[in-house]
Design an enzyme around this catalytic site. Sequence first.
Site, mmCIF file in Angstrom:
data_model
loop_
_atom_site.group_PDB
_atom_site.id
_atom_site.type_symbol
_atom_site.label_atom_id
_atom_site.label_comp_id
_atom_site.label_asym_id
_atom_site.label_seq_id
_atom_site.Cartn_x
_atom_site.Cartn_y
_atom_site.Cartn_z
ATOM 1 N N PRO A 2 0.839 -1.202 0.000
ATOM 2 C CA PRO A 2 0.000 0.000 0.000
ATOM 3 C C PRO A 2 0.877 1.255 0.000
ATOM 4 O O PRO A 2 1.834 1.332 0.754
ATOM 5 C CB PRO A 2 -0.770 -0.104 1.315
ATOM 6 C CG PRO A 2 -0.624 -1.514 1.762
ATOM 7 C CD PRO A 2 0.676 -2.009 1.206
ATOM 8 N N GLU A 3 0.554 2.215 -0.852
ATOM 9 C CA GLU A 3 1.291 3.483 -0.872
ATOM 10 C C GLU A 3 0.430 4.546 -0.178
ATOM 11 O O GLU A 3 -0.677 4.261 0.273
ATOM 12 C CB GLU A 3 1.672 3.833 -2.318
ATOM 13 C CG GLU A 3 2.522 2.699 -2.921
ATOM 14 C CD GLU A 3 3.289 3.027 -4.191
ATOM 15 O OE1 GLU A 3 3.568 4.207 -4.437
ATOM 16 O OE2 GLU A 3 3.628 2.087 -4.922
ATOM 17 N N LYS A 52 2.806 6.657 4.890
ATOM 18 C CA LYS A 52 2.216 5.323 4.993
ATOM 19 C C LYS A 52 1.768 4.991 6.408
ATOM 20 O O LYS A 52 1.440 3.847 6.705
ATOM 21 C CB LYS A 52 3.234 4.282 4.510
ATOM 22 C CG LYS A 52 3.611 4.447 3.039
ATOM 23 C CD LYS A 52 4.637 3.416 2.651
ATOM 24 C CE LYS A 52 5.075 3.622 1.208
ATOM 25 N NZ LYS A 52 6.138 2.670 0.844
ATOM 26 N N ARG A 261 13.540 -3.008 -3.802
ATOM 27 C CA ARG A 261 12.333 -3.263 -4.589
ATOM 28 C C ARG A 261 12.695 -3.171 -6.070
ATOM 29 O O ARG A 261 13.647 -2.501 -6.439
ATOM 30 C CB ARG A 261 11.244 -2.219 -4.264
ATOM 31 C CG ARG A 261 10.903 -2.099 -2.786
ATOM 32 C CD ARG A 261 10.125 -3.293 -2.254
ATOM 33 N NE ARG A 261 8.879 -3.479 -2.972
ATOM 34 C CZ ARG A 261 7.774 -2.768 -2.769
ATOM 35 N NH1 ARG A 261 7.759 -1.833 -1.879
ATOM 36 N NH2 ARG A 261 6.687 -3.007 -3.471
#
Length: 272
Positions: A2-3, A52, A261
Amino acid sequence: MPEGHTLHRIARDLDAAFAGQAVRVSSPQGRFADGAALLDGGVLEEARAYGKHLFVEIGERILHVHLGLIGTFTIDEVAYTGERPVIGRVRCRIESEAHVADLRGPMRCEVITPEDETATVAKLGPDPLRDVSGDVAWTRISRSKKSVAALLMDQSVLAGVGNVYRCEVLFRAGIDPMTPGQRLGREQWEQVWADLRRLLPLGIATSRIVTLPEQVEEVEATLAKGDEVHLTERASFVYKRTGEPCLVCGNPVQASDVAGRTLYWCPVCQRA
Ligand SMILES: [Zn+2]
Protein backbone atom coordinates in the site's frame (compact mmCIF):
# COMPACT_ATOMS: atom_id res chain seq x y z
CA MET A 1 2.53 -2.66 -0.96
CA PRO A 2 0.00 0.00 0.00
CA GLU A 3 1.29 3.48 -0.87
CA GLY A 4 0.30 6.80 0.71
CA HIS A 5 -2.94 7.22 -1.23
CA THR A 6 -4.24 3.95 0.29
CA LEU A 7 -3.66 5.16 3.84
CA HIS A 8 -5.26 8.54 3.16
CA ARG A 9 -8.25 6.76 1.66
CA ILE A 10 -8.55 4.51 4.73
CA ALA A 11 -8.36 7.56 7.03
CA ARG A 12 -11.12 9.26 5.04
CA ASP A 13 -13.32 6.15 5.11
CA LEU A 14 -12.75 5.58 8.85
CA ASP A 15 -13.76 9.19 9.52
CA ALA A 16 -16.86 8.88 7.37
CA ALA A 17 -17.89 5.69 9.18
CA PHE A 18 -16.99 6.43 12.80
CA ALA A 19 -15.96 10.02 13.56
CA GLY A 20 -17.68 11.38 16.66
CA GLN A 21 -19.01 7.99 17.73
CA ALA A 22 -18.10 5.70 20.61
CA VAL A 23 -16.66 2.55 19.04
CA ARG A 24 -16.14 -1.02 20.09
CA VAL A 25 -12.55 -2.13 19.58
CA SER A 26 -11.50 -5.76 19.75
CA SER A 27 -8.85 -8.17 18.51
CA PRO A 28 -10.63 -11.25 17.15
CA GLN A 29 -7.24 -12.83 16.44
CA GLY A 30 -6.10 -12.06 20.00
CA ARG A 31 -2.68 -10.60 19.22
CA PHE A 32 -3.83 -7.06 19.92
CA ALA A 33 -6.17 -7.87 22.81
CA ASP A 34 -4.43 -5.64 25.38
CA GLY A 35 -4.24 -2.65 23.02
CA ALA A 36 -7.84 -3.08 21.91
CA ALA A 37 -8.98 -3.11 25.56
CA LEU A 38 -7.37 0.32 26.06
CA LEU A 39 -9.34 1.76 23.13
CA ASP A 40 -12.65 -0.05 23.54
CA GLY A 41 -15.60 2.24 24.23
CA GLY A 42 -13.74 5.45 23.36
CA VAL A 43 -14.97 8.06 20.92
CA LEU A 44 -13.22 7.91 17.56
CA GLU A 45 -12.25 11.56 17.18
CA GLU A 46 -10.33 11.46 13.93
CA ALA A 47 -8.32 9.24 11.63
CA ARG A 48 -5.39 10.77 9.78
CA ALA A 49 -2.65 9.52 7.53
CA TYR A 50 0.86 10.80 7.14
CA GLY A 51 2.76 9.02 4.42
CA LYS A 52 2.22 5.32 4.99
CA HIS A 53 1.35 5.78 8.67
CA LEU A 54 -2.22 5.81 9.93
CA PHE A 55 -3.17 7.40 13.25
CA VAL A 56 -6.64 6.83 14.65
CA GLU A 57 -7.46 9.01 17.64
CA ILE A 58 -9.76 7.13 20.00
CA GLY A 59 -10.44 8.79 23.35
CA GLU A 60 -7.12 10.04 24.73
CA ARG A 61 -5.11 7.47 22.85
CA ILE A 62 -3.89 6.86 19.33
CA LEU A 63 -4.06 3.64 17.35
CA HIS A 64 -0.97 3.60 15.13
CA VAL A 65 -1.08 1.35 12.08
CA HIS A 66 1.47 0.63 9.37
CA LEU A 67 0.20 -1.86 6.83
CA GLY A 68 3.66 -2.99 5.69
CA LEU A 69 3.69 -5.14 2.57
CA ILE A 70 0.51 -7.16 2.93
CA GLY A 71 -1.72 -5.43 5.44
CA THR A 72 -5.30 -4.40 4.68
CA PHE A 73 -7.87 -2.30 6.50
CA THR A 74 -11.37 -2.75 5.13
CA ILE A 75 -14.35 -0.65 6.17
CA ASP A 76 -17.82 -2.07 5.52
CA GLU A 77 -21.32 -0.91 6.14
CA VAL A 78 -23.41 -3.53 7.90
CA ALA A 79 -27.16 -3.71 8.01
CA TYR A 80 -27.42 -5.91 11.08
CA THR A 81 -26.28 -5.50 14.66
CA GLY A 82 -26.03 -9.15 15.73
CA GLU A 83 -22.93 -11.33 15.72
CA ARG A 84 -20.68 -10.34 12.85
CA PRO A 85 -18.56 -13.08 11.35
CA VAL A 86 -14.78 -12.78 11.45
CA ILE A 87 -13.08 -13.72 8.21
CA GLY A 88 -9.35 -14.43 8.34
CA ARG A 89 -6.95 -13.19 10.99
CA VAL A 90 -8.36 -9.89 12.13
CA ARG A 91 -5.78 -8.14 14.29
CA CYS A 92 -8.04 -5.25 15.17
CA ARG A 93 -11.74 -4.65 14.63
CA ILE A 94 -13.45 -1.28 15.09
CA GLU A 95 -17.23 -1.36 15.05
CA SER A 96 -20.31 0.72 15.55
CA GLU A 97 -24.00 0.07 14.95
CA ALA A 98 -23.61 0.56 11.23
CA HIS A 99 -19.99 -0.18 10.35
CA VAL A 100 -17.24 -2.74 10.83
CA ALA A 101 -13.58 -2.05 10.05
CA ASP A 102 -11.18 -5.00 10.02
CA LEU A 103 -7.40 -4.72 10.07
CA ARG A 104 -5.49 -7.74 8.80
CA GLY A 105 -1.79 -8.48 8.46
CA PRO A 106 -0.34 -5.09 9.48
CA MET A 107 3.35 -4.58 10.07
CA ARG A 108 2.46 -2.39 13.06
CA CYS A 109 -0.64 -2.10 15.18
CA GLU A 110 -0.06 -0.42 18.53
CA VAL A 111 -1.49 2.07 20.99
CA ILE A 112 0.63 5.20 21.28
CA THR A 113 0.44 8.66 22.87
CA PRO A 114 0.00 11.96 20.97
CA GLU A 115 3.69 12.64 21.73
CA ASP A 116 4.66 9.35 20.05
CA GLU A 117 2.63 10.38 16.99
CA THR A 118 4.42 13.72 16.80
CA ALA A 119 7.80 11.96 17.07
CA THR A 120 6.89 9.47 14.34
CA VAL A 121 5.72 12.20 11.96
CA ALA A 122 8.83 14.28 12.69
CA LYS A 123 11.00 11.52 11.22
CA LEU A 124 9.11 11.57 7.92
CA GLY A 125 9.78 13.70 4.88
CA PRO A 126 7.01 15.84 3.38
CA ASP A 127 3.84 14.05 2.26
CA PRO A 128 2.59 15.27 -1.15
CA LEU A 129 -0.98 14.69 0.04
CA ARG A 130 -0.53 17.03 3.01
CA ASP A 131 2.33 19.40 2.38
CA VAL A 132 2.24 22.14 -0.24
CA SER A 133 5.99 22.50 -0.28
CA GLY A 134 8.48 19.73 -0.98
CA ASP A 135 11.46 21.92 -0.10
CA VAL A 136 12.53 19.78 2.85
CA ALA A 137 12.72 16.77 0.54
CA TRP A 138 14.66 18.78 -2.03
CA THR A 139 17.23 19.79 0.59
CA ARG A 140 17.85 16.14 1.43
CA ILE A 141 17.84 14.94 -2.19
CA SER A 142 20.15 17.66 -3.46
CA ARG A 143 22.79 16.77 -0.86
CA SER A 144 22.73 13.03 -1.44
CA LYS A 145 24.93 10.80 -3.59
CA LYS A 146 22.25 8.09 -3.56
CA SER A 147 20.22 7.48 -6.69
CA VAL A 148 16.97 9.38 -7.06
CA ALA A 149 15.24 5.97 -7.35
CA ALA A 150 16.44 5.07 -3.84
CA LEU A 151 15.75 8.53 -2.41
CA LEU A 152 12.12 8.63 -3.55
CA MET A 153 11.46 5.41 -1.60
CA ASP A 154 13.15 6.72 1.56
CA GLN A 155 10.31 7.75 3.89
CA SER A 156 12.57 10.19 5.73
CA VAL A 157 13.00 12.05 2.43
CA LEU A 158 9.47 11.78 1.07
CA ALA A 159 6.48 10.23 2.87
CA GLY A 160 3.98 7.99 1.14
CA VAL A 161 5.73 7.21 -2.12
CA GLY A 162 6.17 3.51 -2.78
CA ASN A 163 7.49 1.50 -5.67
CA VAL A 164 4.72 2.09 -8.19
CA TYR A 165 4.66 5.87 -7.86
CA ARG A 166 8.46 6.10 -7.84
CA CYS A 167 8.74 4.16 -11.12
CA GLU A 168 5.91 5.97 -12.80
CA VAL A 169 6.76 9.57 -11.83
CA LEU A 170 10.39 9.11 -12.85
CA PHE A 171 9.21 7.85 -16.23
CA ARG A 172 6.72 10.72 -16.59
CA ALA A 173 9.50 13.22 -15.86
CA GLY A 174 11.98 11.45 -18.17
CA ILE A 175 14.53 11.15 -15.37
CA ASP A 176 17.18 8.40 -15.34
CA PRO A 177 16.42 6.63 -12.03
CA MET A 178 20.14 6.14 -11.32
CA THR A 179 20.82 9.90 -11.30
CA PRO A 180 22.45 10.79 -7.96
CA GLY A 181 20.27 13.15 -5.93
CA GLN A 182 22.96 15.85 -6.01
CA ARG A 183 22.93 15.78 -9.84
CA LEU A 184 19.17 16.21 -10.12
CA GLY A 185 18.11 19.65 -11.32
CA ARG A 186 15.86 21.82 -9.18
CA GLU A 187 13.28 22.06 -12.01
CA GLN A 188 13.31 18.27 -12.37
CA TRP A 189 12.57 17.92 -8.68
CA GLU A 190 9.79 20.53 -8.85
CA GLN A 191 8.29 18.57 -11.74
CA VAL A 192 8.35 15.31 -9.74
CA TRP A 193 6.86 16.99 -6.65
CA ALA A 194 4.10 18.68 -8.66
CA ASP A 195 3.34 15.40 -10.41
CA LEU A 196 3.01 13.56 -7.08
CA ARG A 197 0.74 16.34 -5.81
CA ARG A 198 -1.39 15.84 -8.91
CA LEU A 199 -1.42 12.03 -9.09
CA LEU A 200 -1.78 10.95 -5.45
CA PRO A 201 -5.26 12.53 -4.99
CA LEU A 202 -6.41 10.58 -8.04
CA GLY A 203 -5.17 7.47 -6.23
CA ILE A 204 -7.36 8.35 -3.24
CA ALA A 205 -10.39 8.94 -5.46
CA THR A 206 -10.03 5.75 -7.51
CA SER A 207 -8.14 3.41 -5.13
CA ARG A 208 -5.81 2.87 -8.07
CA ILE A 209 -2.53 4.31 -9.15
CA VAL A 210 -3.39 6.32 -12.24
CA THR A 211 -0.45 7.57 -14.32
CA LEU A 212 -1.24 7.24 -18.04
CA PRO A 213 -2.10 10.72 -19.40
CA GLU A 214 -5.42 9.69 -20.94
CA GLN A 215 -6.53 8.01 -17.69
CA VAL A 216 -5.30 10.96 -15.61
CA GLU A 217 -7.31 13.36 -17.75
CA GLU A 218 -10.38 11.14 -17.71
CA VAL A 219 -10.31 10.83 -13.91
CA GLU A 220 -9.68 14.56 -13.42
CA ALA A 221 -12.59 15.42 -15.72
CA THR A 222 -14.90 13.00 -13.89
CA LEU A 223 -13.92 14.38 -10.49
CA ALA A 224 -14.34 17.97 -11.71
CA LYS A 225 -17.95 17.12 -12.54
CA GLY A 226 -18.38 15.69 -9.06
CA ASP A 227 -19.08 12.19 -10.38
CA GLU A 228 -17.91 8.86 -8.97
CA VAL A 229 -14.93 7.38 -10.77
CA HIS A 230 -15.07 3.76 -11.85
CA LEU A 231 -11.77 2.61 -13.26
CA THR A 232 -11.52 -1.06 -14.03
CA GLU A 233 -8.38 -1.12 -16.11
CA ARG A 234 -5.05 -1.24 -14.35
CA ALA A 235 -2.38 0.38 -16.45
CA SER A 236 1.13 1.75 -16.05
CA PHE A 237 3.95 3.13 -18.17
CA VAL A 238 6.70 0.88 -16.82
CA TYR A 239 5.66 -0.72 -13.53
CA LYS A 240 5.65 -4.54 -13.86
CA ARG A 241 6.17 -4.30 -17.63
CA THR A 242 9.67 -5.86 -17.84
CA GLY A 243 10.60 -6.67 -21.45
CA GLU A 244 7.38 -5.24 -22.85
CA PRO A 245 7.66 -2.35 -25.31
CA CYS A 246 7.79 1.13 -23.79
CA LEU A 247 4.49 2.89 -24.49
CA VAL A 248 6.36 5.92 -25.81
CA CYS A 249 9.45 4.64 -27.69
CA GLY A 250 8.81 0.92 -28.12
CA ASN A 251 12.09 -0.25 -26.56
CA PRO A 252 11.89 -2.99 -23.90
CA VAL A 253 11.20 -1.85 -20.34
CA GLN A 254 14.08 -2.73 -18.00
CA ALA A 255 14.00 -3.96 -14.41
CA SER A 256 16.56 -4.09 -11.60
CA ASP A 257 16.67 -4.03 -7.83
CA VAL A 258 17.00 -0.60 -6.19
CA ALA A 259 16.43 0.01 -2.49
CA GLY A 260 15.11 -3.51 -2.02
CA ARG A 261 12.33 -3.26 -4.59
CA THR A 262 12.23 -3.89 -8.32
CA LEU A 263 12.72 -0.70 -10.28
CA TYR A 264 11.19 -0.52 -13.75
CA TRP A 265 12.31 2.08 -16.29
CA CYS A 266 12.88 2.81 -19.96
CA PRO A 267 16.57 3.40 -20.69
CA VAL A 268 15.72 5.36 -23.84
CA CYS A 269 13.06 7.73 -22.49
CA GLN A 270 14.82 8.20 -19.15
CA ARG A 271 18.31 9.54 -19.72
CA ALA A 272 20.70 11.44 -17.50
ZN1 LIG B 1 10.75 4.59 -23.82
